[in-house]
Enzyme design. Structure first.
Site: not given
Length: 228
Positions: A8, A31, A33, A35, A64, A66, A135, A173
């Protein structure tokens, strides 16, 4: 089922993302993230960075999301270069339609569940997905401690996948490290996101190899894997 390790970049140096991506070239996926400071209380990166990162590395991107309004934004991450896009079911108005749209654009469709979200209500959705993300921390920040109370949920999810005979990847994760990855593999996970356990190591590539070895050893002994 082959073990996959996804470092990540949330734990990487954001000023050196291209170099950090190359530092883990032995990984299966990178990965990413995303957000928005609404769905989770943190703000990271978005479409322009994903586009740049996709040009800077040959490692496929596992995005991913979020974020709120997943139905609106998720397809754009495929267009930005992501090979796998994960949306949170809690943020999707029409998860089946969204998964189909992601697949139609050429990426793998994945759905994530927060720790308190049960898997059972979504059993009928599983055939629409390529991956399911459980998660193992509350989403929003890296470096959190692994929630071992998620292990039964991982086991139940693996049982549902096997019940329907699906070739569905099961990703975990949050807090995945050398001390927790074997528990996750034994419970049924086969795709592992690791942030600080990789980028906090002196040699990130070696950290990826070590995590893979531990997960493969645990998987080989796991009861759920015997029939695969």
């Amino acid at each position: 089922m082959a073990v996959q390790i996804n470092p990540s970049i949330l734990s990487a140096d954001f000023a050196r993302l291209a170099e950090e991506a190359r530092a883990v070239e032995g990984a299966d996926w990178l990965h990413v993230d995303v957000m928005d400071n609404h769905f989770v209380p943190n703000l990271t990166l978005g479409l322009p960075v994903v586009e740049s990162l996709a040009r800077a590395t040959d490692t496929p991107l596992d995005c991913h999301l979020m974020i709120e309004q997943a139905d609106r934004w998720a397809p754009q991450y495929v267009e930005a270069g992501a090979s796998s896009v994960t949306f949170h079911v809690e943020a999707a108005a029409a998860p089946v339609r969204l998964a189909r749209e992601i697949r139609a654009k050429g990426a793998r469709a994945s759905m994530a569940l927060r720790p308190a979200t049960p898997i059972e209500p979504y059993e009928d959705l599983l055939p629409e997905l390529d991956m399911l993300l459980i998660m193992t921390v509350e989403p929003g920040f890296g470096g959190q401690a692994f929630l071992d109370i998620m292990l039964p949920k991982i086991r139940r999810t693996r049982e549902l996948i096997d019940k329907h005979g699906l070739q569905l990847w099961l990703q975990v994760d949050g807090g995945v490290s050398a001390s927790t990855i074997e528990q996750c593999a034994d419970a049924g996970a086969d795709v592992f996101v690791a942030g600080s356990a990789v980028y906090g190591a002196k040699d990130p590539a070696e950290a990826v190899r070590a995590l893979r070895t531990r997960a493969e050893t645990a998987t080989a002994k796991a009861s759920w894997a015997c029939g695969h």
